[in-house]
Design a protein around this motif. Structure first.
Motif, mmCIF file in Angstrom:
data_model
loop_
_atom_site.group_PDB
_atom_site.id
_atom_site.type_symbol
_atom_site.label_atom_id
_atom_site.label_comp_id
_atom_site.label_asym_id
_atom_site.label_seq_id
_atom_site.Cartn_x
_atom_site.Cartn_y
_atom_site.Cartn_z
ATOM 1 N N PHE A 185 23.223 -35.671 -37.797
ATOM 2 C CA PHE A 185 23.386 -36.882 -37.000
ATOM 3 C C PHE A 185 24.560 -37.714 -37.521
ATOM 4 C CE2 PHE A 185 22.551 -41.415 -36.347
ATOM 5 C CZ PHE A 185 22.561 -41.455 -34.960
ATOM 6 N N VAL A 186 24.644 -37.867 -38.841
ATOM 7 C CA VAL A 186 25.744 -38.643 -39.431
ATOM 8 C C VAL A 186 27.076 -37.958 -39.147
ATOM 9 C CG1 VAL A 186 26.750 -39.468 -41.606
ATOM 10 C CG2 VAL A 186 24.285 -39.687 -41.207
ATOM 11 N N LEU A 187 27.125 -36.644 -39.334
ATOM 12 C CA LEU A 187 28.367 -35.907 -39.065
ATOM 13 C C LEU A 187 28.743 -35.997 -37.588
ATOM 14 C CD1 LEU A 187 30.667 -34.040 -39.970
ATOM 15 C CD2 LEU A 187 29.154 -32.116 -39.488
ATOM 16 N N GLY A 188 27.775 -35.770 -36.706
ATOM 17 C CA GLY A 188 28.054 -35.840 -35.273
ATOM 18 C C GLY A 188 28.530 -37.218 -34.841
ATOM 19 N N SER A 189 27.910 -38.254 -35.388
ATOM 20 C CA SER A 189 28.322 -39.623 -35.060
ATOM 21 C C SER A 189 29.743 -39.895 -35.545
ATOM 22 C CB SER A 189 27.362 -40.633 -35.687
ATOM 23 O OG SER A 189 26.067 -40.447 -35.204
ATOM 24 N N ALA A 190 30.034 -39.495 -36.777
ATOM 25 C CA ALA A 190 31.378 -39.704 -37.331
ATOM 26 C C ALA A 190 32.425 -38.950 -36.514
ATOM 27 C CB ALA A 190 31.428 -39.275 -38.794
ATOM 28 N N LEU A 191 32.109 -37.723 -36.116
ATOM 29 C CA LEU A 191 33.053 -36.931 -35.332
ATOM 30 C C LEU A 191 33.274 -37.535 -33.944
ATOM 31 C CD1 LEU A 191 31.967 -33.276 -36.201
ATOM 32 C CD2 LEU A 191 34.025 -34.471 -36.980
ATOM 33 N N LEU A 192 32.199 -37.945 -33.298
ATOM 34 C CA LEU A 192 32.316 -38.506 -31.949
ATOM 35 C C LEU A 192 33.115 -39.812 -31.959
ATOM 36 C CD1 LEU A 192 31.620 -38.401 -28.948
ATOM 37 C CD2 LEU A 192 29.507 -39.631 -29.494
ATOM 38 N N ILE A 193 32.787 -40.710 -32.876
ATOM 39 C CA ILE A 193 33.514 -41.985 -32.957
ATOM 40 C C ILE A 193 34.976 -41.742 -33.314
ATOM 41 C CG2 ILE A 193 33.695 -44.161 -34.225
ATOM 42 C CD1 ILE A 193 30.589 -44.017 -34.515
ATOM 43 N N SER A 194 35.220 -40.828 -34.253
ATOM 44 C CA SER A 194 36.601 -40.530 -34.654
ATOM 45 C C SER A 194 37.390 -39.910 -33.519
ATOM 46 C CB SER A 194 36.608 -39.596 -35.866
ATOM 47 O OG SER A 194 36.020 -40.227 -36.971
ATOM 48 N N LEU A 195 36.750 -39.046 -32.748
ATOM 49 C CA LEU A 195 37.418 -38.441 -31.595
ATOM 50 C C LEU A 195 37.835 -39.511 -30.590
ATOM 51 C CD1 LEU A 195 38.205 -35.862 -29.965
ATOM 52 C CD2 LEU A 195 35.923 -35.994 -28.956
ATOM 53 N N LEU A 196 36.914 -40.386 -30.277
ATOM 54 C CA LEU A 196 37.204 -41.424 -29.280
ATOM 55 C C LEU A 196 38.283 -42.397 -29.760
ATOM 56 C CD1 LEU A 196 33.564 -42.152 -28.065
ATOM 57 C CD2 LEU A 196 35.333 -40.784 -26.913
ATOM 58 N N THR A 197 38.184 -42.845 -31.003
ATOM 59 C CA THR A 197 39.183 -43.806 -31.496
ATOM 60 C C THR A 197 40.544 -43.145 -31.705
ATOM 61 O OG1 THR A 197 38.496 -43.481 -33.806
ATOM 62 C CG2 THR A 197 37.484 -45.317 -32.591
ATOM 63 N N ASP A 198 40.547 -41.862 -32.075
ATOM 64 C CA ASP A 198 41.826 -41.182 -32.267
ATOM 65 C C ASP A 198 42.522 -40.960 -30.927
ATOM 66 O OD1 ASP A 198 43.791 -40.193 -33.951
ATOM 67 O OD2 ASP A 198 42.997 -38.156 -33.944
ATOM 68 N N ILE A 199 41.770 -40.631 -29.905
ATOM 69 C CA ILE A 199 42.372 -40.443 -28.580
ATOM 70 C C ILE A 199 42.859 -41.778 -28.025
ATOM 71 C CG2 ILE A 199 41.856 -39.878 -26.177
ATOM 72 C CD1 ILE A 199 40.052 -37.628 -27.236
ATOM 73 N N LYS A 200 42.044 -42.819 -28.135
ATOM 74 C CA LYS A 200 42.375 -44.100 -27.511
ATOM 75 C C LYS A 200 43.395 -44.907 -28.315
ATOM 76 C CE LYS A 200 40.390 -48.044 -25.226
ATOM 77 N NZ LYS A 200 39.208 -48.666 -24.696
ATOM 78 N N TYR A 201 43.213 -44.982 -29.632
ATOM 79 C CA TYR A 201 44.054 -45.861 -30.464
ATOM 80 C C TYR A 201 44.951 -45.120 -31.458
ATOM 81 C CZ TYR A 201 40.624 -49.234 -28.791
ATOM 82 O OH TYR A 201 39.800 -49.993 -28.003
#
Length: 170
Positions: free
Chosen positions: A5-21
């Motif tokens: 869960f921690v890994l999946g959350s970190a990956l999902l948030i990082s994916l979204l912020t890396d694409i957007k910002y």
């Protein structure tokens, strides 16, 4: 398990912020790194600390040189360190193979899209056969206006997911 869960959350948030910002946030990577150390240390003691520590050091070191050469951001390095801290050295090494392949494929597609397929292939073979300039000019462009970049967090997330789906590459 909570570690997934921690890994999946970190990956999902990082994916979204890396694409957007075009940023992978410290507020995501640092807690993930610390969670990995705390989780494995509390579960297995010293052995767990070493398990997480080896993964952290390997994940960190795999992308350190490309970062120092200006090829990627510090967030990418910290995300790999977080993956290592959470999943261990073997997992992060297997993920890195997928990540490198996916990153190379994305890069090739973007280069061909920008310059065209024929020009890209001609330029590639010219560089290989004649080694124009120094060897570093093949990989790193000195002219920033002609460089192509993309959020490498995408490759990191996809490569890590490939390791979950298909397992060990090596």
């Amino acid at each position: 398990m909570i570690i997934y869960f921690v890994l999946g959350s970190a990956l999902l948030i990082s994916l979204l912020t890396d694409i957007k910002y075009r940023k992978i946030l410290n507020i995501v990577t640092f807690p993930a790194i610390f969670f990995g150390f705390i989780y494995y240390t509390s579960k297995w003691g010293w052995e767990g600390f070493l398990f997480s520590g080896k993964g952290f050091l390997l994940g960190f070191s795999l992308l350190l040189i490309p970062y120092l050469l200006g090829g990627m951001g510090a967030g990418d390095v910290k995300l790999m360190a977080a993956i290592g801290s959470l999943m261990g050295a073997t997992f992060v090494l297997n993920s890195f193979v997928y990540i490198a392949l996916i990153g190379g494929l994305i890069s090739a597609i973007l280069i061909m899209k920008k310059y065209g397929v024929v020009y890209s292939l001609k330029s590639f073979w010219f560089q290989i056969f004649f080694l124009r300039g120094n060897l570093g000019s093949i990989f790193f462009s000195k002219d920033k206006s002609s460089s192509i970049s993309f959020p490498y967090g995408v490759a990191i997330v996809l490569g890590t997911l490939c390791t979950f789906v298909w397992g060990s590459f090596i």
